[in-house]
Design a protein around this motif. Sequence first.
Motif, PDB file in Angstrom:
ATOM      1  N   THR A  65       0.850  -1.191   0.000  1.00 21.92           N
ATOM      2  CA  THR A  65       0.000   0.000   0.000  1.00 21.92           C
ATOM      3  C   THR A  65       0.884   1.238   0.000  1.00 21.92           C
ATOM      4  O   THR A  65       2.068   1.176   0.351  1.00 21.92           O
ATOM      5  CB  THR A  65      -0.896   0.029   1.244  1.00 21.92           C
ATOM      6  OG1 THR A  65      -0.066   0.101   2.407  1.00 21.92           O
ATOM      7  CG2 THR A  65      -1.786  -1.199   1.316  1.00 21.92           C
ATOM      8  N   ALA A  66       0.307   2.357  -0.391  1.00 29.62           N
ATOM      9  CA  ALA A  66       1.052   3.624  -0.351  1.00 29.62           C
ATOM     10  C   ALA A  66       1.452   3.933   1.086  1.00 29.62           C
ATOM     11  O   ALA A  66       2.563   4.400   1.349  1.00 29.62           O
ATOM     12  CB  ALA A  66       0.211   4.753  -0.938  1.00 29.62           C
ATOM     13  N   GLU A  67       0.566   3.637   2.025  1.00 31.75           N
ATOM     14  CA  GLU A  67       0.881   3.844   3.441  1.00 31.75           C
ATOM     15  C   GLU A  67       2.022   2.942   3.876  1.00 31.75           C
ATOM     16  O   GLU A  67       2.861   3.318   4.687  1.00 31.75           O
ATOM     17  CB  GLU A  67      -0.368   3.601   4.297  1.00 31.75           C
ATOM     18  CG  GLU A  67      -0.214   4.031   5.723  1.00 31.75           C
ATOM     19  CD  GLU A  67       0.141   5.508   5.886  1.00 31.75           C
ATOM     20  OE1 GLU A  67       0.969   5.814   6.760  1.00 31.75           O
ATOM     21  OE2 GLU A  67      -0.388   6.350   5.140  1.00 31.75           O
ATOM     22  N   GLY A  68       2.064   1.741   3.308  1.00 31.96           N
ATOM     23  CA  GLY A  68       3.152   0.809   3.602  1.00 31.96           C
ATOM     24  C   GLY A  68       4.493   1.361   3.155  1.00 31.96           C
ATOM     25  O   GLY A  68       5.505   1.194   3.841  1.00 31.96           O
ATOM     26  N   ILE A  69       4.500   2.024   1.997  1.00 30.85           N
ATOM     27  CA  ILE A  69       5.737   2.652   1.526  1.00 30.85           C
ATOM     28  C   ILE A  69       6.116   3.797   2.449  1.00 30.85           C
ATOM     29  O   ILE A  69       7.276   3.921   2.861  1.00 30.85           O
ATOM     30  CB  ILE A  69       5.598   3.152   0.067  1.00 30.85           C
ATOM     31  CG1 ILE A  69       5.458   1.957  -0.889  1.00 30.85           C
ATOM     32  CG2 ILE A  69       6.789   4.019  -0.323  1.00 30.85           C
ATOM     33  CD1 ILE A  69       5.173   2.336  -2.321  1.00 30.85           C
ATOM     34  N   LYS A  70       5.137   4.623   2.797  1.00 30.84           N
ATOM     35  CA  LYS A  70       5.431   5.778   3.658  1.00 30.84           C
ATOM     36  C   LYS A  70       5.973   5.355   5.008  1.00 30.84           C
ATOM     37  O   LYS A  70       6.855   6.005   5.563  1.00 30.84           O
ATOM     38  CB  LYS A  70       4.166   6.623   3.851  1.00 30.84           C
ATOM     39  CG  LYS A  70       3.736   7.358   2.609  1.00 30.84           C
ATOM     40  CD  LYS A  70       2.433   8.105   2.841  1.00 30.84           C
ATOM     41  CE  LYS A  70       1.941   8.774   1.561  1.00 30.84           C
ATOM     42  NZ  LYS A  70       0.651   9.442   1.767  1.00 30.84           N
ATOM     43  N   SER A  71       5.458   4.263   5.553  1.00 30.10           N
ATOM     44  CA  SER A  71       5.880   3.842   6.885  1.00 30.10           C
ATOM     45  C   SER A  71       6.986   2.791   6.853  1.00 30.10           C
ATOM     46  O   SER A  71       7.374   2.286   7.896  1.00 30.10           O
ATOM     47  CB  SER A  71       4.683   3.310   7.668  1.00 30.10           C
ATOM     48  OG  SER A  71       4.173   2.155   7.034  1.00 30.10           O
ATOM     49  N   PHE A  72       7.489   2.451   5.653  1.00 29.23           N
ATOM     50  CA  PHE A  72       8.528   1.429   5.522  1.00 29.23           C
ATOM     51  C   PHE A  72       9.760   1.819   6.307  1.00 29.23           C
ATOM     52  O   PHE A  72      10.247   2.939   6.232  1.00 29.23           O
ATOM     53  CB  PHE A  72       8.896   1.227   4.048  1.00 29.23           C
ATOM     54  CG  PHE A  72      10.027   0.253   3.838  1.00 29.23           C
ATOM     55  CD1 PHE A  72       9.808  -1.104   3.950  1.00 29.23           C
ATOM     56  CD2 PHE A  72      11.298   0.708   3.530  1.00 29.23           C
ATOM     57  CE1 PHE A  72      10.839  -2.001   3.756  1.00 29.23           C
ATOM     58  CE2 PHE A  72      12.338  -0.191   3.335  1.00 29.23           C
ATOM     59  CZ  PHE A  72      12.105  -1.545   3.442  1.00 29.23           C
ATOM     60  N   ASN A  73      10.259   0.864   7.084  1.00 32.38           N
ATOM     61  CA  ASN A  73      11.470   1.065   7.860  1.00 32.38           C
ATOM     62  C   ASN A  73      12.262  -0.230   7.781  1.00 32.38           C
ATOM     63  O   ASN A  73      11.845  -1.248   8.335  1.00 32.38           O
ATOM     64  CB  ASN A  73      11.116   1.405   9.311  1.00 32.38           C
ATOM     65  CG  ASN A  73      12.340   1.643  10.163  1.00 32.38           C
ATOM     66  OD1 ASN A  73      13.434   1.220   9.842  1.00 32.38           O
ATOM     67  ND2 ASN A  73      12.135   2.327  11.275  1.00 32.38           N
ATOM     68  N   GLU A  74      13.382  -0.201   7.093  1.00 31.01           N
ATOM     69  CA  GLU A  74      14.162  -1.419   6.868  1.00 31.01           C
ATOM     70  C   GLU A  74      14.632  -2.046   8.169  1.00 31.01           C
ATOM     71  O   GLU A  74      14.669  -3.261   8.310  1.00 31.01           O
ATOM     72  CB  GLU A  74      15.357  -1.124   5.963  1.00 31.01           C
ATOM     73  CG  GLU A  74      16.054  -2.377   5.516  1.00 31.01           C
ATOM     74  CD  GLU A  74      17.013  -2.144   4.379  1.00 31.01           C
ATOM     75  OE1 GLU A  74      17.687  -3.110   4.012  1.00 31.01           O
ATOM     76  OE2 GLU A  74      17.095  -1.019   3.861  1.00 31.01           O
ATOM     77  N   GLU A  75      14.947  -1.234   9.146  1.00 30.50           N
ATOM     78  CA  GLU A  75      15.395  -1.764  10.434  1.00 30.50           C
ATOM     79  C   GLU A  75      14.290  -2.603  11.076  1.00 30.50           C
ATOM     80  O   GLU A  75      14.545  -3.679  11.614  1.00 30.50           O
ATOM     81  CB  GLU A  75      15.799  -0.618  11.353  1.00 30.50           C
ATOM     82  CG  GLU A  75      16.410  -1.081  12.661  1.00 30.50           C
ATOM     83  CD  GLU A  75      16.906   0.091  13.482  1.00 30.50           C
ATOM     84  OE1 GLU A  75      16.616   0.098  14.691  1.00 30.50           O
ATOM     85  OE2 GLU A  75      17.565   0.976  12.923  1.00 30.50           O
ATOM     86  N   THR A  76      13.057  -2.130  10.982  1.00 32.52           N
ATOM     87  CA  THR A  76      11.923  -2.876  11.531  1.00 32.52           C
ATOM     88  C   THR A  76      11.746  -4.198  10.799  1.00 32.52           C
ATOM     89  O   THR A  76      11.523  -5.234  11.422  1.00 32.52           O
ATOM     90  CB  THR A  76      10.629  -2.044  11.427  1.00 32.52           C
ATOM     91  OG1 THR A  76      10.830  -0.806  12.094  1.00 32.52           O
ATOM     92  CG2 THR A  76       9.453  -2.769  12.032  1.00 32.52           C
ATOM     93  N   ILE A  77      11.856  -4.165   9.475  1.00 33.30           N
ATOM     94  CA  ILE A  77      11.712  -5.380   8.673  1.00 33.30           C
ATOM     95  C   ILE A  77      12.776  -6.391   9.064  1.00 33.30           C
ATOM     96  O   ILE A  77      12.492  -7.574   9.254  1.00 33.30           O
ATOM     97  CB  ILE A  77      11.803  -5.070   7.159  1.00 33.30           C
ATOM     98  CG1 ILE A  77      10.694  -4.114   6.727  1.00 33.30           C
ATOM     99  CG2 ILE A  77      11.784  -6.341   6.333  1.00 33.30           C
ATOM    100  CD1 ILE A  77       9.302  -4.621   6.936  1.00 33.30           C
TER     101      ILE A  77
END
Length: 138
Positions: A65-77
Amino acid sequence: METSDKNTRTHLGRKISRIRELRGMKQEVLAIELGISQQAVSKIEQSEDIEDSTLEKIANILGVTAEGIKSFNEETILNIISNTFTSNDSSTINAINVQPNFNPIDKVVELFEENKKLYERLLASGREKVEILRKGYN
């Protein structure tokens, strides 16, 4: 240091680039899907802000989702992956935790039966050839 951390958090182009890479997608593929050039995708990935309509299109292509891109954080992943991945073997080759949804013994028996049928057909074919050769010499 705080400003570069803040830039990484809000830089949508970098987030798109990283999600695309994690998906195993090249810029050329994303460009084709968007109907633009690879250079235009490169420019988007260098942009800190991206129009909502473009972001929606990219999100759909990347399967997020667009929100998923906005909130994407590689450290969290990476934390999620490291906290949920378990393996009793430390080797790289066996690092994938395979849990088949079928009984492996049943598959072995099935393959054995299939192999047996093929062998019987091969024997029958050989016998037919022998009979044909015998009839040809008589």
